[in-house]
Scaffold this motif. Sequence first.
Motif, short mmCIF file in Angstrom:
data_model
loop_
_atom_site.label_atom_id
_atom_site.label_comp_id
_atom_site.label_asym_id
_atom_site.label_seq_id
_atom_site.Cartn_x
_atom_site.Cartn_y
_atom_site.Cartn_z
N THR A 5 0.92 -1.23 0.14
CA THR A 5 0.11 0.21 0.15
C THR A 5 1.00 1.79 0.11
O THR A 5 2.24 1.57 0.96
N GLU A 8 -1.38 4.10 4.84
CA GLU A 8 -1.98 3.03 5.78
C GLU A 8 -3.31 2.93 5.84
O GLU A 8 -3.89 4.37 4.56
N THR A 9 -4.42 1.87 5.88
CA THR A 9 -4.93 1.41 5.31
C THR A 9 -6.10 2.10 6.44
O THR A 9 -5.84 1.50 7.52
N SER A 10 -7.43 1.46 6.63
CA SER A 10 -8.59 1.66 7.56
C SER A 10 -8.79 0.40 7.72
O SER A 10 -8.59 -0.64 7.16
N GLN A 14 -12.34 -2.16 5.40
CA GLN A 14 -12.13 -2.21 3.64
C GLN A 14 -10.99 -2.89 3.40
O GLN A 14 -10.85 -3.00 2.48
N SER A 15 -10.00 -3.14 4.36
CA SER A 15 -8.43 -3.84 3.61
C SER A 15 -9.38 -5.02 3.40
O SER A 15 -8.75 -6.23 2.67
N THR A 48 -17.39 1.93 0.20
CA THR A 48 -15.88 1.90 -0.01
C THR A 48 -15.43 2.88 -1.63
O THR A 48 -14.56 2.29 -1.95
N TYR A 53 -9.85 4.55 -0.28
CA TYR A 53 -10.39 2.82 0.35
C TYR A 53 -9.59 2.16 -0.76
O TYR A 53 -8.48 0.79 -0.28
N TRP A 54 -9.32 2.35 -2.20
CA TRP A 54 -9.20 1.68 -3.02
C TRP A 54 -7.72 1.97 -3.95
O TRP A 54 -7.48 0.39 -4.29
N PHE A 57 -3.35 0.24 -3.00
CA PHE A 57 -3.43 -0.87 -3.23
C PHE A 57 -2.42 -0.72 -4.61
O PHE A 57 -2.42 -0.58 -5.65
#
Length: 70
Positions: A5, A8-10, A14-15, A48, A53-54, A57
């Motif tokens: 990523t 930092e993701t949620s 969502q990840s 999302t 969110y998307w 990645f």
Amino acid sequence: SVMATYWETSNSGQSEKFMAAFYSAGRDRSIAQAASAAQQAMIADPATSHPFYWPGFFVVGQTNNQMLAG
């Protein structure tokens, strides 16, 4: 190949949703196609669809290979 990523993701699931869609699509597609399908699944869901969110990645390595060899 490695999934990573940019930020930092949620921690709100969502990840996990992204990875579930990624592995589901990867059963019969290339790594790049599976990542794209996972992003499209996230975009299609109003919960999302926000770019937080998307798009973070990405895959490093041989993305045109099949993800799961049978």
